[in-house]
Design an enzyme around this catalytic site. Structure first.
Site, PDB file in Angstrom:
ATOM      1  N   PRO A 167       0.886  -1.281   0.248  1.00  0.00           N
ATOM      2  CA  PRO A 167      -0.084  -0.098   0.072  1.00  0.00           C
ATOM      3  C   PRO A 167       0.841   1.265  -0.047  1.00  0.00           C
ATOM      4  O   PRO A 167       1.790   1.495   0.792  1.00  0.00           O
ATOM      5  CB  PRO A 167      -0.802  -0.134   1.391  1.00  0.00           C
ATOM      6  CG  PRO A 167      -0.602  -1.718   1.774  1.00  0.00           C
ATOM      7  CD  PRO A 167       0.642  -1.936   1.083  1.00  0.00           C
ATOM      8  N   GLU A 168       0.694   2.133  -0.877  1.00  0.00           N
ATOM      9  CA  GLU A 168       1.299   3.461  -1.015  1.00  0.00           C
ATOM     10  C   GLU A 168       0.458   4.604  -0.437  1.00  0.00           C
ATOM     11  O   GLU A 168      -0.603   4.176  -0.099  1.00  0.00           O
ATOM     12  CB  GLU A 168       1.641   3.601  -2.520  1.00  0.00           C
ATOM     13  CG  GLU A 168       2.695   2.617  -3.202  1.00  0.00           C
ATOM     14  CD  GLU A 168       4.057   2.805  -2.900  1.00  0.00           C
ATOM     15  OE1 GLU A 168       4.262   3.838  -2.237  1.00  0.00           O
ATOM     16  OE2 GLU A 168       4.934   1.911  -3.442  1.00  0.00           O
TER      17      GLU A 168
END
Ligand SMILES: [Zn+2]
Length: 269
Positions: A2-3
């Site tokens: 997840p960014e």
């Protein structure tokens, strides 16, 4: 992994369901995450969530006398589920708030659930984070000051979270394309005009990813349980050997700091 856009999408997704509501119960099924879940977390019941904030890729639930710090690590996701839904093998943490359960699923257990009673910006994990790319703090002038006299290449420079936080690999490549900057250029050689274009390109790229619902290339699941839609409209990322959508040149792939960089030799000088 997840960014920043996925974390911001998660924050926006969960915020209206948590703010102003009391924590009814906490379940820690597996305390062995990236760091051991502290005992204070299990004692959160009764507190009210006042705000859901984000710093870099950390989510911060303001509980008045402290903050619950959540990080999704490599494979984590947060969803709001019905209290009657049975937890799965990788559902390590539940926060019951109102009539819903905020559930952390994290198969690889690199995520974090921590508590701090001090201002969160003083926490050892947050203290050294760079400026927020979507805040007003980041503009051309600030970027120019940060990059000044720095011999590092601009692409790894953008990904160094001690300077600017949360510009992941995809977003660094895409932003440099939009700004027309060669990723191999030394950060310190960027002009003021380059920096102005680049700061704007970073914001534009991250905002587009947030609008798209996060752009993890795997199975990002939004906070409401629906899969995030990501239209693969990247200009250069993961397009080596394909033609540039703007100028027709062939997109190249190089490796910088052990990460793949994609760029167009025609558009990025
Ligand atoms: Zn091009």
């Amino acid at each position: 992994m997840p960014e920043l856009p996925e974390v911001e999408v998660t924050r926006r997704g969960i915020e209206p369901h948590l703010v102003g509501r009391a924590i009814a119960a906490v379940a820690v099924r597996e305390p062995r995450l990236r760091w051991r879940v502290p005992r204070a977390v299990a004692a959160l019941a009764g507190r009210t969530v006042l705000a859901v904030k984000r710093r870099g890729k950390y989510l911060l639930l303001d509980c008045g006398d402290g903050h619950l710090i959540l990080h999704l690590g490599m494979s984590g996701s947060l969803r709001l589920v019905d209290p009657r839904s049975a937890p799965g093998k990788h559902d390590h943490f539940d926060l019951s708030v109102g009539r819903q359960v905020l559930r952390l699923r994290d198969p690889r257990r690199f995520g974090a659930v921590l508590w701090t009673a001090r201002p969160p910006q003083q926490h050892p994990l947050l203290r050294h984070l760079g400026i927020e790319p979507l805040s007003r703090e980041l503009d051309g002038r600030r970027l120019h000051v940060l990059a000044r006299a720095c011999r590092m290449r601009i692409k790894p420079f953008l990904m160094d979270g001690r300077r600017i936080v949360g510009v992941g690999n995809i977003y660094a490549s895409e932003s440099l394309f939009l700004a027309g900057i060669d990723p191999r250029k030394a950060a310190g050689r960027l002009s003021a005009a380059d920096c102005a274009r680049l700061a704007a390109a970073i914001k534009r790229t991250l905002r587009a990813a947030i609008r798209a619902g996060g752009s993890s290339l795997r199975d990002f699941v939004g906070s409401d349980g629906r899969a995030g839609h990501f239209q693969r409209r990247a200009w250069v990322y993961d397009r080596a050997g394909h033609r540039c959508r703007r100028c027709g040149e062939v997109i190249r792939r190089i490796v910088q700091g052990q990460r793949a960089t994609y760029y167009c030799p025609g558009c990025q000088r």
